[in-house]
Design an enzyme around this catalytic site. Structure first.
Site, PDB file in Angstrom:
ATOM      1  N   GLU A 136      -8.560 -20.873 -23.901  1.00  0.00           N
ATOM      2  CA  GLU A 136      -9.128 -20.389 -22.628  1.00  0.00           C
ATOM      3  C   GLU A 136      -8.818 -21.339 -21.474  1.00  0.00           C
ATOM      4  O   GLU A 136      -8.505 -20.891 -20.363  1.00  0.00           O
ATOM      5  CB  GLU A 136     -10.638 -20.173 -22.797  1.00  0.00           C
ATOM      6  CG  GLU A 136     -10.933 -19.028 -23.762  1.00  0.00           C
ATOM      7  CD  GLU A 136     -12.408 -18.805 -24.046  1.00  0.00           C
ATOM      8  OE1 GLU A 136     -13.244 -19.573 -23.527  1.00  0.00           O
ATOM      9  OE2 GLU A 136     -12.715 -17.841 -24.768  1.00  0.00           O
ATOM     10  N   ASN A 175     -23.923 -10.746 -17.960  1.00  0.00           N
ATOM     11  CA  ASN A 175     -24.728 -11.893 -18.409  1.00  0.00           C
ATOM     12  C   ASN A 175     -24.352 -13.197 -17.694  1.00  0.00           C
ATOM     13  O   ASN A 175     -24.540 -14.282 -18.237  1.00  0.00           O
ATOM     14  CB  ASN A 175     -24.652 -12.040 -19.942  1.00  0.00           C
ATOM     15  CG  ASN A 175     -23.254 -12.288 -20.446  1.00  0.00           C
ATOM     16  OD1 ASN A 175     -22.288 -12.220 -19.683  1.00  0.00           O
ATOM     17  ND2 ASN A 175     -23.123 -12.580 -21.723  1.00  0.00           N
ATOM     18  N   HIS A 187     -19.752 -17.138 -18.903  1.00  0.00           N
ATOM     19  CA  HIS A 187     -19.023 -17.165 -20.175  1.00  0.00           C
ATOM     20  C   HIS A 187     -18.747 -18.615 -20.537  1.00  0.00           C
ATOM     21  O   HIS A 187     -18.550 -19.451 -19.655  1.00  0.00           O
ATOM     22  CB  HIS A 187     -17.683 -16.420 -20.053  1.00  0.00           C
ATOM     23  CG  HIS A 187     -16.756 -16.713 -21.199  1.00  0.00           C
ATOM     24  ND1 HIS A 187     -16.836 -16.039 -22.393  1.00  0.00           N
ATOM     25  CD2 HIS A 187     -15.779 -17.640 -21.351  1.00  0.00           C
ATOM     26  CE1 HIS A 187     -15.924 -16.540 -23.230  1.00  0.00           C
ATOM     27  NE2 HIS A 187     -15.273 -17.503 -22.616  1.00  0.00           N
ATOM     28  N   LYS A 240     -19.365 -15.043 -13.893  1.00  0.00           N
ATOM     29  CA  LYS A 240     -18.866 -13.664 -13.978  1.00  0.00           C
ATOM     30  C   LYS A 240     -19.095 -12.890 -12.673  1.00  0.00           C
ATOM     31  O   LYS A 240     -19.854 -13.329 -11.796  1.00  0.00           O
ATOM     32  CB  LYS A 240     -19.543 -12.961 -15.155  1.00  0.00           C
ATOM     33  CG  LYS A 240     -19.166 -13.561 -16.523  1.00  0.00           C
ATOM     34  CD  LYS A 240     -19.673 -12.680 -17.658  1.00  0.00           C
ATOM     35  CE  LYS A 240     -19.238 -13.213 -19.010  1.00  0.00           C
ATOM     36  NZ  LYS A 240     -19.599 -12.284 -20.107  1.00  0.00           N
ATOM     37  N   TYR A 277      -9.707 -11.817 -23.336  1.00  0.00           N
ATOM     38  CA  TYR A 277     -10.675 -11.411 -24.366  1.00  0.00           C
ATOM     39  C   TYR A 277      -9.999 -10.755 -25.572  1.00  0.00           C
ATOM     40  O   TYR A 277     -10.643  -9.965 -26.272  1.00  0.00           O
ATOM     41  CB  TYR A 277     -11.701 -10.456 -23.766  1.00  0.00           C
ATOM     42  CG  TYR A 277     -12.813 -11.146 -22.987  1.00  0.00           C
ATOM     43  CD1 TYR A 277     -13.742 -11.969 -23.628  1.00  0.00           C
ATOM     44  CD2 TYR A 277     -12.965 -10.952 -21.619  1.00  0.00           C
ATOM     45  CE1 TYR A 277     -14.778 -12.578 -22.934  1.00  0.00           C
ATOM     46  CE2 TYR A 277     -14.000 -11.563 -20.915  1.00  0.00           C
ATOM     47  CZ  TYR A 277     -14.904 -12.376 -21.577  1.00  0.00           C
ATOM     48  OH  TYR A 277     -15.928 -12.984 -20.885  1.00  0.00           O
TER      49      TYR A 277
END
Ligand code: CMP
Length: 137
Positions: free
Chosen positions: A126, A112, A115, A9, A49
């Site tokens: 995805e 975080n 993913h 990310k 998302y």
């Protein structure tokens, strides 16, 4: 062999942790079948998302994911989906086990570090969102 989809990310790329994370992926035994750098538009992040559309964190999530470059990867291993989720650790870095990527590199539930797909159907969606079959080497 199973494939899963992974993102490093914007927080981790911005902190120059991408190399360390890729090393951990290789050390864990994954084959990286495809990898590239991307800078998502807000619309692309919203499409990726879409399963979270309507949740309270959707606007901040898609804002963050389009705030800087990411690295997207197709990872292959036996049981790749669970194996990658185990290596990442819990979504919230504060709850992630020691030794996991999110514990080491994440700073909040939003930022975080990584993913990963959570199931075979989301992995298929995805992977297909970012890679054509011809890109998987
Ligand atoms: P990720 O695995 O990319 O999937 C959806 C993301 O939404 C998740 O990691 C978190 O970074 C982010 N997120 C932000 N707030 C929450 C929340 N309250 N619950 C779950 N995910 C959240």
């Amino acid at each position: 062999m199973e494939r899963t989809f992974a993102i490093i990310k914007p927080d981790a790329v911005g902190k120059r942790h991408a190399g360390a994370i890729i090393q951990r992926i290789e050390d864990a035994g994954f084959a990286i079948r495809a990898m590239r750098k991307a800078w998502l538009t807000k619309a692309q992040a919203e499409g990726f998302y879409a399963v979270h559309l309507g949740k309270p964190f959707f606007p901040s999530l898609t804002e963050f994911m389009s705030s800087g470059p990411v690295i997207v990867m197709a990872l292959e291993a036996d049981g790749a989906i669970k194996k990658w989720r185990d290596l990442m650790g819990a979504t919230d870095p504060a709850k992630a086990a020691p030794g996991t990527l999110r514990k080491e590199f994440g700073s909040s539930i939003g930022e975080n570090a990584t993913h990963g797909s959570d199931a075979p159907d989301t992995a298929a969606f995805e992977l297909g969102y970012f890679f054509a079959g011809v890109d998987l080497i």
